[in-house]
Enzyme design. Sequence first.
Site, mmCIF file in Angstrom:
data_model
loop_
_atom_site.group_PDB
_atom_site.id
_atom_site.type_symbol
_atom_site.label_atom_id
_atom_site.label_comp_id
_atom_site.label_asym_id
_atom_site.label_seq_id
_atom_site.Cartn_x
_atom_site.Cartn_y
_atom_site.Cartn_z
ATOM 1 N N HIS B 60 -3.408 -19.710 -2.176
ATOM 2 C CA HIS B 60 -2.859 -18.577 -1.428
ATOM 3 C C HIS B 60 -3.546 -18.439 -0.078
ATOM 4 O O HIS B 60 -4.750 -18.632 0.055
ATOM 5 C CB HIS B 60 -2.895 -17.290 -2.253
ATOM 6 C CG HIS B 60 -4.246 -16.724 -2.558
ATOM 7 N ND1 HIS B 60 -4.858 -15.806 -1.745
ATOM 8 C CD2 HIS B 60 -5.080 -16.909 -3.598
ATOM 9 C CE1 HIS B 60 -6.017 -15.442 -2.283
ATOM 10 N NE2 HIS B 60 -6.187 -16.102 -3.410
ATOM 11 N N GLU B 197 -0.807 -13.155 -2.910
ATOM 12 C CA GLU B 197 -1.474 -13.359 -4.195
ATOM 13 C C GLU B 197 -2.315 -12.153 -4.552
ATOM 14 O O GLU B 197 -2.376 -11.723 -5.705
ATOM 15 C CB GLU B 197 -2.346 -14.627 -4.137
ATOM 16 C CG GLU B 197 -2.875 -15.085 -5.506
ATOM 17 C CD GLU B 197 -4.207 -14.484 -5.914
ATOM 18 O OE1 GLU B 197 -4.610 -14.698 -7.073
ATOM 19 O OE2 GLU B 197 -4.871 -13.775 -5.119
ATOM 20 N N GLU B 198 -2.972 -11.590 -3.540
ATOM 21 C CA GLU B 198 -3.939 -10.515 -3.786
ATOM 22 C C GLU B 198 -3.294 -9.208 -4.228
ATOM 23 O O GLU B 198 -3.981 -8.288 -4.652
ATOM 24 C CB GLU B 198 -4.795 -10.278 -2.531
ATOM 25 C CG GLU B 198 -5.669 -11.461 -2.116
ATOM 26 C CD GLU B 198 -6.840 -11.722 -3.068
ATOM 27 O OE1 GLU B 198 -6.970 -11.021 -4.080
ATOM 28 O OE2 GLU B 198 -7.612 -12.659 -2.794
ATOM 29 N N ASP B 220 -7.841 -22.210 -6.419
ATOM 30 C CA ASP B 220 -8.298 -20.888 -6.004
ATOM 31 C C ASP B 220 -9.817 -20.842 -6.204
ATOM 32 O O ASP B 220 -10.423 -21.799 -6.693
ATOM 33 C CB ASP B 220 -7.597 -19.809 -6.849
ATOM 34 C CG ASP B 220 -7.516 -18.457 -6.128
ATOM 35 O OD1 ASP B 220 -8.351 -18.186 -5.243
ATOM 36 O OD2 ASP B 220 -6.619 -17.671 -6.479
ATOM 37 N N HIS B 306 -14.593 -11.309 -2.812
ATOM 38 C CA HIS B 306 -14.004 -10.074 -2.259
ATOM 39 C C HIS B 306 -14.984 -9.252 -1.413
ATOM 40 O O HIS B 306 -14.727 -8.091 -1.123
ATOM 41 C CB HIS B 306 -13.356 -9.186 -3.349
ATOM 42 C CG HIS B 306 -12.026 -9.732 -3.806
ATOM 43 N ND1 HIS B 306 -11.104 -8.964 -4.451
ATOM 44 C CD2 HIS B 306 -11.471 -10.965 -3.703
ATOM 45 C CE1 HIS B 306 -10.034 -9.710 -4.724
ATOM 46 N NE2 HIS B 306 -10.249 -10.914 -4.283
#
Lengths: 349, 330
Positions: B60, B197-198, B220, B306
């Site tokens: 992504h 995607e998130e 990923d 993140h």
Amino acid sequence: MDVKEVLMELLSTDIPSGCEVDRAQSLVQIFQRYCEDVSVDKLGNVIGRKGAKNAEIKVMLAAHMDEIGLMVKQIDDRGFIRFSYIGGIDHRILPAQEVIIHGREKVPGVIGSKPPHMQEPEERNKALKSEDMFIDTGLPAERVRELVRIGDVITFKRKPCELLNGCFSGNALDDRAGVATILYCLEELDKLQFSAEVYAVATAQEEVGFRGAIVSSYHLYPDIGIAVDVCHGNMADVAEEETHKLGKGPAIALGPNIHPKLFNRLKSIAEDYNIPYQVNPEPSATGTDAWAMQITRQGIPTSLISIPLRYMHTTVETLNLDDIKISGRLLALFISSLDRGFVEGLRCY
Amino acid sequence: MKELIKKLTETYGPSGEESQIREVIIGEIKDHADEIRVDVLGNIIARKAGSGEKMMLAAHMDEIGLIITNIDDKGFLRFSNIGGVSPFTLIGERVIFENGTVGVLGMEKPANLFKNEMKDLKFNNMFIDIGARSKEEALKKVRLGDKAVYYRNCDILGDCATAKALDDRAGCAVLIRVLQNLKSPRFDTYFVFTVQEEVGVRGAKTSAFGIDPDLAIAVDVTMTGDTPESEKMAVELGKGPAVKVMDRSVISHPRIKEMLIEAAEKNKIPYQLEVLEMGGTDAGAIHLSRSGVPSGGLSIPTRYVHTPSEMASIDDIEKAANLLLCVLEK
């Protein structure tokens, strides 16, 4: 069909979610006795077919073959194994379980924990978390690493056992009981006239989010989908209205997940044939394959019948074998009652 | 590889606003693919034609970020999150908007928060300050619904890269390298740089439906268990890419898992096995597409996922590309 025998046969293979592709073959052999042809799809759903090919009415019966389990997530320097969950495990039932690690070979182990003598006073009143538990295989760390890899599945070592009054206890009855019900229904259909093409699906990966049902109902796109699963049986310390009685027939679900005309038909057939049943109001998500089936493609008229079962998601799930037979017979009579007019009516409000 | 990672991670591209990162990626691959198209949601679908089964690779290109929900009279901006952002990672952080406007994060009653009630920190008691003195001045730079991402450079620390958005520009870097170097593909191979995607693997869902692949691998990042007192997890930085066994969105299909493991062992590429207890990947959507797609994942071990300072080993990223090439070459 000897329900107990078939159930024992279904329970003889451990199938934690995700292992279906490798282990479906054991179910295929059983399904072949009741179906005209049997296939396995890409996610490991076992799909049996019975009845006229390309019939006007296509019915899908779904019961999931998978069960909850554990998975190796870390092996420490002393060879103790830390684990993760596959599906909704109740961590309070884990201490002192015997387990099998499905590594390069099957390795027996026990789930250890700190003995009562060594617990701090405040620890005694708290359930252990998975972080605080580990599996002991008795093997030295090097040998564990040879036999076991990260990601290997772990199952509980527990033999099914027969109790009094037709009760039966074991793990994975959620939802092998549903699979047995569907097979019983297929056998009952031999005694009846029916025009539908019936697909009997043992679905994969229900316990991690109805994943097998999502793809198999997309593939089959039936006119009617019926999920057969378990619901909570009556037991001590749980409110009557949250449970259903063992031995009193299937719980027929009603609610937004259910097509009302399917509920009505199942109910009236049960009444016409003096089949005991219970009503199971489900206000929202049923937590079963039915929840996925209903919103597949342009929508599938969906229903759910459930076998009452005590102690769900433990190694001593308990049910009454009569409920499997009663439910299987109800399903067969339902299928035999179907005609084109009724199916078309499902699409008219 | 370092330059590629730097270029990809420093580019702006929150979920739903992927045009800048899309242009950068298309620039890297346009001379190497047989065909490239962008679908309705904005996924890049690049094909390297082959005769065998259809293989879909997905990484992504979107990143987590913030979205402006209110601008007050004094020019302060209120916001909500796009994807998994924690208020705690925002303390003292700078963010940047698509047009280059920079803002800093402030919070209400900071003294009280720091002294007593840090656990009460939420997005709704924080704000973004872009230096504007009034609503009017702020509106010249930003509008409601504008999106911001962490404002950070990529730094190289030894073998490691630390940057925002390594999740999942590291995966994009792998796919770009593989596409640039793949000579005779064993599969009819589709390289998909997915959007959104998130916010729920949304680009993967439509691109998988469109391609209708026979097999799929999502590339990923994954978390690690190698930092002080970390959660228990067997994955470490620098020990090679991780072959996914399970996360919350998918249990890898045995065929894909074994295909990756066999290629790693045959070509002596170090690898790890991944059981991730939080989060999912594009494979979660792809494997449930249509009648089902055998799918799995290849993951880049990444610390501090993140946060504005995610960290991954460049060697792991290169080895992931090598491993995929071994799987894909005839």
